[in-house]
Design a protein around this motif. Structure first.
Motif, short mmCIF file in Angstrom:
data_model
loop_
_atom_site.label_atom_id
_atom_site.label_comp_id
_atom_site.label_asym_id
_atom_site.label_seq_id
_atom_site.Cartn_x
_atom_site.Cartn_y
_atom_site.Cartn_z
N MET A 679 45.78 33.77 44.69
CA MET A 679 45.12 35.04 44.43
C MET A 679 46.08 35.98 43.70
O MET A 679 47.30 35.87 43.84
CB MET A 679 44.70 35.69 45.75
N SER A 680 45.49 36.92 42.95
CA SER A 680 46.31 37.96 42.35
C SER A 680 46.91 38.80 43.45
O SER A 680 46.47 38.74 44.62
CB SER A 680 45.46 38.84 41.43
N ALA A 681 47.91 39.60 43.14
CA ALA A 681 48.57 40.42 44.15
C ALA A 681 47.58 41.35 44.84
O ALA A 681 47.60 41.50 46.08
CB ALA A 681 49.71 41.21 43.51
N ALA A 682 46.69 41.96 44.07
CA ALA A 682 45.71 42.88 44.66
C ALA A 682 44.76 42.14 45.59
O ALA A 682 44.45 42.61 46.71
CB ALA A 682 44.93 43.59 43.55
N ASP A 683 44.28 40.96 45.14
CA ASP A 683 43.36 40.18 45.98
C ASP A 683 44.06 39.68 47.24
O ASP A 683 43.47 39.63 48.32
CB ASP A 683 42.80 39.00 45.19
#
Length: 691
Positions: A679-683
């Motif tokens: 996942m991306s950092a935000a996700d």
């Protein structure tokens, strides 16, 4: 007094005045002393002033009063000689002034008689000959210095008059092998090499003062290259020609060596890049005129850096020298062999009928180069990867052939090393694409186009989050989100991996610090972010120092990161790996072996290396629980690792059955789709908060 007497007196006075005027202006000191009492009867101005008197005050003084008692004793001998012999006397005297200066005087004592031959007195004429004596002294000193120099210098020196030698020094005798008495009186041309005679004769004819090179003959007939420095000077009041004979054999040998080094590799003696390219261009023009085939071989030694790093550069140089000797031994004299630097060699084959001839040479080179090389008392296996470009099929310019052979060589390495690869047009397209991608990678770093995705890792027993693996992604402006498979090969090949790897390490450390500042990892214990290392990073000298600097710049301790290495990385540098790993663990970093089971790590290596974690490759996990073979291998890996005190993580866990089976064997951590996808950092942050 009569008029005539008055005229006589007037004439006498006029004569006396004329005499005094003349005496005062001649370049000599003049005085007249009486024979009986040695008192001064007359003195010109120069004589009187020389003794600090006037022409009036000096009259009537005794000679000893004027010159001093010591001087009187010194000159008494010549005066007595004049009285005894009644003949003029000439002598020299050195006069020391109070200032310390010295004057050389030449003194003439001339007797004066009356008309009956009776001695009335003596004239004293003093001439200052200091200038002449100083000049003579300087000339003698100059000649003495020249004689000393002739004997002290290591260079040969000779004097000749019209070509006939009048003097030589010892070094010239030693240089030519002739004794001095056999050189004196001989003509210099007798010792000049026959082919140099016209040049030397012309220099002698012109009488020039110059320096030039020629060749003289030793007594044994051998030729001696020399430099002659010609001068004209006077010696013993004779005009002579002097020659300084300088042996230039060492200089010419050094110049020849420099010339050789300008065209050859200093270590192996093979042609260097410049010389190889020049000769290659000539052979290509000849081959084009004749319609012949040439083959350019680009040879790179596999894993040579490992030899340098493990044994040192001296042993590495020995390996390169041995390889160059084997290349020369396996080729014909007409083939060109060069070294382009490092472990890169190039060969140009000529006189070829077909590609089969090229393959015969390639097989021979592979067989001779991969024979173990003795270094540091042990046998090292060094294998070559060879790229081949054929003229004129693959290029008609030297640079083009070099580039295509280099491209083919990298493809040979990609195929597994210790092999060869002919250039193909498709390779050029790939090479061009790699070149474009390399430029885009560099731009991507400066434009912040890279980012990290994170895949969670959880505890097998509780399901609690224990860490996350950082996975590199590239948001390409045109191609969208790219995984490492699309660009890592190019990055590693062009050393961009160093800058990219450092960026990943810094970004992971910065992210770990941010999560803790946000409280995201509160209650999760020592949650670590795992970072994959490249082979190039791990083998870099001072890698531990780089990690320390990056952590300091990010404001993160080592306990927040985990470094993942592949089995192959450890096994390729098994001698230095323990030291590097220990330096990393000393900073608080956790070290794990990634994709375990796909490489060649032995149990012995696991016990020798300072490791913390072992990650089972997902290729084994994917076949569970149904594949019996996969069960046996995976269970053995888990039990072995646990027995060694290592934490075991299973990658690629997709099903609950896999989770249960691995947990029953003792596997402590899981990572995979069942837990969470990358996942991306935000996700990832949202995922953690949702849990």
């Amino acid at each position: 007094m009569s008029a005539s007497q008055a005229l006589d007196l007037q004439a006498q006075a006029l004569d006396a005045a004329r005499f005094r005027m003349l005496a005062d202006h001649v370049p000599a000191w003049i005085a007249l002393y009486g024979a009986a009492d040695h008192r001064c009867l007359f003195a010109n101005r120069g004589y009187a002033e020389a003794f600090g008197l006037t022409q009036q005050s000096i009259i009537g003084k005794h000679f000893s009063e004027i010159v001093g008692a010591q001087a009187y004793e010194e000159v008494r001998g010549p005066v007595e000689e004049l009285v005894r012999e009644l003949k003029p006397v000439v002598y020299e005297r050195l006069l020391a002034h109070p200032s310390g200066e010295e004057a050389y005087l030449e003194i003439h004592l001339i007797p004066q008689f009356d008309e009956h031959g009776v001695l009335l007195g003596s004239w004293v004429l003093v001439y200052d000959i200091t200038r002449h004596r100083v000049a003579e002294r300087r000339l003698r000193e100059s000649e003495a210095r020249l004689d000393k120099f002739m004997q002290a210098t290591v260079e040969g020196i000779l004097f000749h008059r019209d070509g006939v030698m009048t003097d030589v020094n010892v070094p010239l005798c030693e240089l030519t092998g002739w004794p001095r008495h056999e050189l004196i009186g001989k003509h210099v041309m007798a010792f000049v090499a026959e082919d140099e005679v016209p040049k030397v004769r012309e220099v002698m004819r012109l009488g020039q003062e110059l320096r030039y090179e020629t060749v003289i003959l030793h007594r044994d007939g051998s030729r001696i290259p020399v430099e002659l420095i010609m001068r004209t000077l006077e010696r013993d009041q004779e005009r002579l020609r002097m020659a300084v004979v300088r042996d230039i054999r060492d200089r010419l040998a050094n110049e020849a060596r420099i010339q050789h080094l300008a065209h050859h590799d200093g270590l192996t003696g093979l042609l260097n890049r410049t010389a190889f390219m020049d000769r290659m261009a000539l052979l290509m023009r000849r081959a084009e005129r004749r319609g012949e085939m040439l083959a350019l071989l680009f040879i790179d030694l596999d894993n040579f850096k490992r030899v340098n790093d493990s044994l040192g550069h001296l042993e590495g140089d020995q390996v390169l020298t041995t390889v160059s000797e084997r290349l020369l031994g396996a080729l014909r004299g007409s083939d060109l062999v060069g070294r382009f630097g490092g472990d890169e060699f190039v060969v140009l084959l000529s006189d070829l009928e077909s590609r089969d001839d090229i393959r015969v040479v390639l097989e021979a080179l592979l067989s001779v180069v991969e024979v173990p090389v003795k270094a540091d008392g042990r046998a090292l296996s060094v294998t070559p990867s060879i790229g081949v470009a054929v003229f004129p099929d693959h290029g008609r310019k030297a640079e083009e052939l070099i580039q295509h052979a280099d491209t083919a060589m990298y493809r040979a390495k990609a195929r597994g090393r210790a092999t060869y690869q002919f250039f193909e047009p498709a390779l050029a397209e790939t090479a061009y694409a790699d070149l474009v991608l390399e430029a885009e990678l560099a731009q991507g770093l400066t434009r912040n186009e890279f980012e990290l995705f994170f895949q969670p890792q959880v505890e097998a027993a509780t399901g609690q989050l224990s860490g996350a693996e950082a996975l590199l992604r590239w948001r390409h402006p045109q191609r969208g989100l790219l995984s490492p498979d699309s660009f890592i090969f190019v990055a590693e090949r062009h050393r961009l991996m160093l800058a990219l790897g450092e960026w990943v390490l810094r970004e992971a450390a910065t992210t770990a610090r941010r999560w803790r500042e946000q409280g995201l990892t509160r209650g999760l214990g020592a949650m670590r972010i795992a970072v994959n290392l490249s082979r190039m990073q791990f083998n870099l000298d001072g890698f531990g120092d780089i990690v320390r600097r990056v952590l300091a710049e990010a404001g993160a301790p080592g306990q927040w990161l985990e470094l993942e290495l592949t089995e192959r990385m450890l096994i390729e540098d098994v001698e230095h790996a323990p030291t590097t790993l220990a330096a990393l663990r000393a900073q608080g970093l956790t070290v794990s072996v990634d994709d375990f089971g796909t490489g060649y790590t032995s149990l012995a290596h696991l016990t020798e290396l300072p490791l913390d974690k072992l990650k089972i490759d997902q290729s084994f996990v994917a076949r569970l629980p149904d594949d019996v073979g996969a069960q046996a291998i995976t269970r053995a890996i888990v039990q072995m690792a646990v027995g060694l005190g290592l934490t075991v993580t299973a990658e690629g866990v997709r099903t609950a059955a896999q989770w249960q089976l691995l947990a029953s064997w003792g596997c402590q951590q899981f990572q995979g789709e069942l837990v969470g996808a990358p996942m991306s950092a935000a996700d990832f942050e949202a995922w953690v908060k949702a849990r």
